[in-house]
Design a protein around this motif. Structure first.
Motif, mmCIF file in Angstrom:
data_model
loop_
_atom_site.group_PDB
_atom_site.id
_atom_site.type_symbol
_atom_site.label_atom_id
_atom_site.label_comp_id
_atom_site.label_asym_id
_atom_site.label_seq_id
_atom_site.Cartn_x
_atom_site.Cartn_y
_atom_site.Cartn_z
ATOM 1 N N VAL A 6 0.506 -0.958 0.151
ATOM 2 C CA VAL A 6 0.009 -0.038 -0.171
ATOM 3 C C VAL A 6 0.898 1.347 0.327
ATOM 4 O O VAL A 6 1.676 1.260 1.157
ATOM 5 C CB VAL A 6 -1.310 -0.371 1.122
ATOM 6 N N THR A 7 0.909 2.302 -1.073
ATOM 7 C CA THR A 7 1.284 3.585 -1.127
ATOM 8 C C THR A 7 0.675 5.009 -0.842
ATOM 9 O O THR A 7 -0.160 4.491 -1.376
ATOM 10 C CB THR A 7 2.377 3.100 -2.613
ATOM 11 N N ALA A 8 1.432 6.035 -0.788
ATOM 12 C CA ALA A 8 0.272 7.327 -0.704
ATOM 13 C C ALA A 8 1.623 7.714 -0.581
ATOM 14 O O ALA A 8 2.760 7.791 -0.191
ATOM 15 C CB ALA A 8 -0.732 6.746 0.391
ATOM 16 N N SER A 9 1.193 9.109 -0.786
ATOM 17 C CA SER A 9 2.694 9.947 -0.553
ATOM 18 C C SER A 9 2.831 10.816 0.585
ATOM 19 O O SER A 9 4.051 10.935 1.020
ATOM 20 C CB SER A 9 1.852 11.153 -1.352
ATOM 21 N N THR A 10 2.040 10.627 1.825
ATOM 22 C CA THR A 10 2.376 11.089 3.086
ATOM 23 C C THR A 10 1.489 10.343 4.199
ATOM 24 O O THR A 10 1.101 9.804 4.284
ATOM 25 C CB THR A 10 1.375 12.774 3.002
ATOM 26 N N GLN A 48 5.359 4.879 1.950
ATOM 27 C CA GLN A 48 5.021 6.370 1.762
ATOM 28 C C GLN A 48 6.374 7.099 0.638
ATOM 29 O O GLN A 48 7.721 6.847 1.082
ATOM 30 C CB GLN A 48 5.371 7.527 3.488
ATOM 31 N N THR A 49 5.666 7.674 0.263
ATOM 32 C CA THR A 49 6.398 7.621 -1.368
ATOM 33 C C THR A 49 6.892 8.926 -0.966
ATOM 34 O O THR A 49 8.054 9.745 -2.093
ATOM 35 C CB THR A 49 5.702 7.247 -2.611
ATOM 36 N N ALA A 56 6.393 8.857 -6.612
ATOM 37 C CA ALA A 56 6.351 7.699 -7.153
ATOM 38 C C ALA A 56 6.734 6.938 -7.572
ATOM 39 O O ALA A 56 6.594 5.443 -7.364
ATOM 40 C CB ALA A 56 4.412 7.775 -7.408
ATOM 41 N N ALA A 57 7.119 6.794 -8.459
ATOM 42 C CA ALA A 57 7.546 5.953 -9.765
ATOM 43 C C ALA A 57 8.726 5.085 -8.515
ATOM 44 O O ALA A 57 9.227 4.091 -9.051
ATOM 45 C CB ALA A 57 7.465 6.929 -11.236
ATOM 46 N N ALA A 58 9.625 5.999 -8.221
ATOM 47 C CA ALA A 58 11.100 5.919 -8.074
ATOM 48 C C ALA A 58 10.690 4.511 -6.833
ATOM 49 O O ALA A 58 11.406 3.686 -6.934
ATOM 50 C CB ALA A 58 11.612 6.650 -6.879
ATOM 51 N N ALA A 59 10.317 5.122 -6.066
ATOM 52 C CA ALA A 59 9.691 3.887 -4.826
ATOM 53 C C ALA A 59 8.407 3.035 -5.467
ATOM 54 O O ALA A 59 8.619 1.601 -4.956
ATOM 55 C CB ALA A 59 8.684 5.111 -3.872
ATOM 56 N N ALA A 60 7.972 3.336 -6.115
ATOM 57 C CA ALA A 60 6.919 1.497 -6.599
ATOM 58 C C ALA A 60 7.956 0.534 -7.643
ATOM 59 O O ALA A 60 8.298 -0.896 -6.655
ATOM 60 C CB ALA A 60 6.004 2.240 -7.802
#
Length: 246
Positions: A6-10, A48-49, A56-60
């Motif tokens: 599960v990803t989210a920005s904050t 948290q990306t 987001a792309a780097a984290a994913a």
């Protein structure tokens, strides 16, 4: 055991899920904070990306390489377009994502990446330009589960932008380019990476505001991120039997 990321920005967009699942920080995460929990017979990883498409792309990419997930869920808040049927506090489920900024400004107006014939992804018989497909079965099941749980939710295309729309005119311009129910700043990047790795991707967002002339008094960020995390906590309770999970 299946693995769901599960990803989210904050942090705010993940904080209630971390509590609900009793997730603990994983050591050695480096620049990408990751928390781990087990729920419903699945391993859950929360990341948290940071905001925007690059983060987001780097984290994913890192998450797909390091953890080889069976499903990626991207969440957070979003702005709803006029005519979407959404209101502040509702949930939006993506049936596709769109890189709504990438394109060419011509004398006759804005055009998408297909004009120059340069796809953002080419492989497995696919050429993707602005639109990124998402797993339809996963999206439909999430929508059904939201309705069964008493959440008001609408499914439709999402638009990912680099600049949040702060005027009604900007929202109208985006909708002339592509159909959409909701805008955000990360979703298409996560969806594209997931597609490249062959991982099913679900995107569910809580509506914090309407795409209109910017008026923060009409926003409710806390309600938006709280509602979508409350839904995902219920959704993840049955993680082992989610479609696409082995």
């Amino acid at each position: 055991m299946s693995r769901i990321i599960v990803t989210a920005s904050t942090r705010m967009e993940l904080s209630e899920l971390l509590i609900a699942t009793s997730a603990a920080a994983l050591p050695g995460g480096g620049l990408l904070p990751v928390h781990r929990a087990e729920k419903g017979g699945a391993e859950l990883l929360f990341a948290q990306t940071g905001i925007g498409k690059v983060n987001a792309a780097a984290a994913a990419t890192l998450l797909c390489e390091r953890y080889a997930p069976d499903l990626i869920i991207n969440t957070g808040c979003g702005g709803a377009f006029a005519g979407s049927g959404l209101a502040v506090g509702d949930l939006a489920v993506a049936d596709s994502e769109c890189l709504a900024d990438e394109g060419v400004q011509t004398p006759s107006g804005w055009r998408g990446l297909d004009l120059i014939g340069l796809p953002v992804y080419e492989g497995r018989g696919e050429r993707l330009f602005n639109r990124i497909p998402l797993d339809q079965e996963v999206a439909c099941r999430a929508l059904d589960r939201a309705a069964a749980g008493g959440f008001k939710a609408v499914m439709g295309p999402f638009l990912t932008v680099s600049t949040c729309s702060g005027t009604a005119r900007r929202g109208e311009e985006l909708l002339r380019r592509f159909p959409g129910v909701c805008e955000n700043m990360e979703g298409a990047a996560v969806a594209q990476v997931a597609f490249m790795y062959g991982v099913p991707c679900l995107e569910v967002r809580g509506i914090s505001n309407m795409v209109e002339d910017r008026d923060l008094s009409r926003w409710d960020l806390k309600r938006a991120v709280g509602e979508v995390q409350r839904f995902l906590a219920v959704y993840l309770e049955q993680a082992a039997v989610l479609p696409g999970i082995h």
